[in-house]
Structure formats: structure tokens, C-alpha cells
Design a protein around this motif. Structure first.
Motif, PDB file in Angstrom:
ATOM      1  N   ALA A   1       0.845  -1.197   0.000  1.00  0.00           N
ATOM      2  CA  ALA A   1       0.000   0.000   0.000  1.00  0.00           C
ATOM      3  C   ALA A   1       0.883   1.251   0.000  1.00  0.00           C
ATOM      4  N   LYS A   2       1.952   1.192   0.791  1.00  0.00           N
ATOM      5  CA  LYS A   2       2.895   2.307   0.869  1.00  0.00           C
ATOM      6  C   LYS A   2       3.604   2.500  -0.480  1.00  0.00           C
ATOM      7  N   LYS A   3       4.033   1.371  -1.048  1.00  0.00           N
ATOM      8  CA  LYS A   3       4.755   1.406  -2.330  1.00  0.00           C
ATOM      9  C   LYS A   3       3.906   2.056  -3.431  1.00  0.00           C
ATOM     10  N   TYR A   4       2.626   1.714  -3.485  1.00  0.00           N
ATOM     11  CA  TYR A   4       1.761   2.214  -4.560  1.00  0.00           C
ATOM     12  C   TYR A   4       0.970   3.468  -4.159  1.00  0.00           C
ATOM     13  N   LYS A   5       1.197   3.929  -2.909  1.00  0.00           N
ATOM     14  CA  LYS A   5       0.420   5.069  -2.376  1.00  0.00           C
ATOM     15  C   LYS A   5      -1.081   4.799  -2.492  1.00  0.00           C
ATOM     16  N   ARG A   6      -1.471   3.600  -2.078  1.00  0.00           N
ATOM     17  CA  ARG A   6      -2.876   3.166  -2.075  1.00  0.00           C
ATOM     18  C   ARG A   6      -3.198   2.628  -0.691  1.00  0.00           C
ATOM     19  N   THR A   7      -4.457   2.205  -0.485  1.00  0.00           N
ATOM     20  CA  THR A   7      -4.809   1.592   0.804  1.00  0.00           C
ATOM     21  C   THR A   7      -4.569   0.078   0.721  1.00  0.00           C
ATOM     22  N   PRO A   8      -4.380  -0.578   1.870  1.00  0.00           N
ATOM     23  CA  PRO A   8      -4.267  -2.044   1.859  1.00  0.00           C
ATOM     24  C   PRO A   8      -5.498  -2.702   1.221  1.00  0.00           C
ATOM     25  N   ALA A   9      -6.677  -2.070   1.402  1.00  0.00           N
ATOM     26  CA  ALA A   9      -7.909  -2.621   0.804  1.00  0.00           C
ATOM     27  C   ALA A   9      -7.801  -2.643  -0.720  1.00  0.00           C
ATOM     28  N   LEU A  10      -7.288  -1.578  -1.300  1.00  0.00           N
ATOM     29  CA  LEU A  10      -7.147  -1.530  -2.764  1.00  0.00           C
ATOM     30  C   LEU A  10      -6.154  -2.575  -3.256  1.00  0.00           C
ATOM     31  N   ILE A  11      -5.102  -2.812  -2.484  1.00  0.00           N
ATOM     32  CA  ILE A  11      -4.124  -3.849  -2.862  1.00  0.00           C
ATOM     33  C   ILE A  11      -4.819  -5.212  -2.888  1.00  0.00           C
ATOM     34  N   ALA A  12      -5.638  -5.485  -1.848  1.00  0.00           N
ATOM     35  CA  ALA A  12      -6.341  -6.780  -1.765  1.00  0.00           C
ATOM     36  C   ALA A  12      -7.351  -6.945  -2.897  1.00  0.00           C
ATOM     37  N   LEU A  13      -8.022  -5.866  -3.297  1.00  0.00           N
ATOM     38  CA  LEU A  13      -8.991  -5.933  -4.400  1.00  0.00           C
ATOM     39  C   LEU A  13      -8.274  -6.114  -5.738  1.00  0.00           C
ATOM     40  N   ARG A  14      -7.189  -5.353  -5.923  1.00  0.00           N
ATOM     41  CA  ARG A  14      -6.438  -5.415  -7.186  1.00  0.00           C
ATOM     42  C   ARG A  14      -5.872  -6.830  -7.398  1.00  0.00           C
ATOM     43  N   TYR A  15      -5.395  -7.425  -6.319  1.00  0.00           N
ATOM     44  CA  TYR A  15      -4.856  -8.792  -6.357  1.00  0.00           C
ATOM     45  C   TYR A  15      -5.861  -9.749  -7.000  1.00  0.00           C
TER      46      TYR A  15
END
Length: 297
Positions: free
Chosen positions: A219-233
């Protein structure tokens, strides 16, 4: 992956938007919240709305959809609406009346997808599709053995288009996903962000997915939320994902899932988080011979 209205083709020729809006809320949440949240979701770009008779809010969700149709924001055919048959209506003669009850609550002519909420017979569902009350039919919470049973059913008319299951980085369902892909069945992920503690079937001792160090670092790397990382996955592995929130900021935020892409190394790091943790285990159904969670997958 740039289009926010990206859709996946189902095995019956219909199309399902890859990002869905989940409408379930615990009983203590006022029902009008479902109305406001669904209207907002459609305004910010959601075109796939996931609901169920057992959520007790189909009247509000239907009103939200109809009001966005009435104000010209969308047409009925722009919205992909999913409802589900609950376990008290599984006898064949109860299936169509249950769907008709949902349609009456919604004040809609048809649903785009009708799911069996827990494993049961498909025959009466096929008749609902034939009658035009449901465009597509699918299943929910089926394991591989139960899917195979349906696929091998004599005289099967319509293969389920999807299997909606709990799926997130702690329970990535890799084997079930591979099996579904091999049979041209779409896997739809619910509880994709873990699950809220207040829900009655959630194990209170389970770890909080969105605090996972790997998700937080990405999330930090992409400047996104952890939720967005989990959805994008989920989207990148070919899973249709439901994002459930009644919070305005988060509903808007979840639409940003189409604005970035994870690398294959990042995907592998998230794959490695799998620890077979299931947040939702409806113990009320555990004694049923059809209980789906006893098998490996």
C-alpha cells in the motif's frame, strides 16, 4: 485493465462487471443506509450490485437502482444485479416463488444472476432462467466435489456461470480457482477484505487482514490503501471481486482499483500470505451433509 466498467464473459454469453458492490450489513445498521450507499455506489461507477433475500434490504437496494434509472444515470441493462436463494427455499416448488418475492421487493422484472446461497439442486433454478426471471444462474459456497456433482448431473441444462465464495489473501482459493477456470466458471470473491468482527459468524480471534505487513508495505509502495491492494490482487488473478462498504469515502476509493497494476513479484508476495484462514464459518449449517467447508477445497 483501464476501463472501470471492465466485464468478464460468462459461459452463457452474458457479461458480469469484474468489480461488484456488496450490500450486506449487520441487522443493527438502519435499512435506509443500503438505499443511500447503493445510490452512491452507482453514482461513482459501480455497475454490479450484489444482494440477497436474507440481507433483508432488497426493497431499499431495488429503490436505489430504480431511482438511478429514473434520473437517467443508468439504464436497467447497465446494472448487473445478483440475488440469492436462501436455505429455507431449496425445495424445487419454493424456488420460483422465492425469486418472485425478491423481484417484488426490488420492483424489477428480472435479476441478472440468481445464486444458490448454499449447496442444493439446480433444476428449479434452470426453470427460473427459462422463464426470463433470471438471466444467469450460479452457485455460492460450493466446493469442488459439489461443483462436480452439478456438472455431472444427468440432463444438466445450464452450467453455473459462477461460484461465489469467501476469497482473500489469507484464503486465496488457488485450487478452487484453477478448477473453476478449467470448467469456464467464474470465481466471485466475497469477504475480499477479510471480515467485520461484528458479523455473527466471524471468528473473533482471526487476524485482521488489512493490517497484514505485506499488504501495508505494498500500500505504501503504490500510495494506495491495503484494501485496494487486496482488491487489485483478485482482479489480476481473474477473480470477480465484491467490495462491501457503506462508507462514502471507501465506496469512492474502491473504484480506484483500475488505476494501478501490481507486478508479478507483488502478486507472488500476496499469494504467499495464504494460510487457509476462513473468516465466515456458519456453524448453524455445520451438521448438514451438504456443509461445504469440510473438504480441502
Amino acid at each position: 485493465m483501464d476501463s472501470k466498467h471492465q466485464r468478464v464473459k460468462l459461459n452463457d454469453g452474458h457479461f458480469m462487471p469484474v468489480l461488484g458492490f456488496g450490500t450486506y450489513a449487520p441487522a443493527e445498521v438502519p435499512k435506509d443506509k443500503a438505499l443511500e450507499a447503493t445510490k452512491l455506489a452507482i453514482e461513482v461507477g459501480f455497475r454490479h450490485v450484489d444482494c440477497a433475500h436474507i440481507y433483508n434490504n432488497e426493497a431499499q437496494v431495488g429503490l436505489a437502482i430504480r431511482s438511478k434509472i429514473a434520473d437517467g444515470s443508468v439504464k436497467r441493462e447497465d446494472i448487473f444485479y445478483t440475488s440469492k436463494l436462501w436455505s429455507n427455499s431449496h425445495r424445487p416448488e419454493l424456488v420460483r416463488p422465492a425469486l418472485e418475492r425478491s423481484l417484488k421487493n426490488l420492483q424489477l422484472d428480472y435479476v441478472d444472476l440468481y445464486l444458490i446461497h448454499f449447496p442444493v439442486s439446480l433444476k428449479a433454478m434452470e426453470k427460473c432462467k427459462d422463464a426470463g426471471l433470471a438471466k444467469s444462474i450460479g452457485v455460492s459456497n460450493f466446493n469442488r466435489r459439489q461443483l462436480e456433482m452439478i456438472l455431472n448431473m444427468p440432463g444438466l441444462k445450464y452450467k453455473p456461470v459462477c461460484n461465489q465464495v469467501e476469497c482473500h489473501p489469507y484464503l486465496n482459493q488457488r485450487k478452487l480457482l484453477d478448477f473453476c477456470k478449467s470448467k469456464d466458471i467464474v470465481l466471485v470473491a466475497y469477504s475480499a477484505l477479510g471480515s467485520h468482527r461484528e458479523e455473527q459468524w466471524v471468528d473473533q480471534n482471526s487476524p485482521v487482514l488489512l493490517k497484514d505487513p505485506v499488504l501495508c508495505a505494498l500500500a505504501k509502495k503504490y500510495k494506495r490503501t491495503p484494501a485496494l491492494i487486496a482488491l487489485r490482487y483478485q482482479l489480476q488473478r481473474g477473480v470477480v471481486v465484491l467490495a462491501k462498504s457503506y462508507n462514502e469515502q471507501r465506496i469512492r476509493e474502491n473504484m480506484k482499483v483500475f488505476e494501478f497494476q501490481l507486478t508479478s513479484e507483488d502478486m507472488k508476495a500476496i499469494d504467499d500470505l495464504d494460510r487457509n484462514i476462513r473468516y465466515l464459518t456458519p456453524v448453524i449449517l455445520a451438521d448438514s451433509p451438504d456443509y461445504p467447508f469440510s473438504d480441502e477445497y
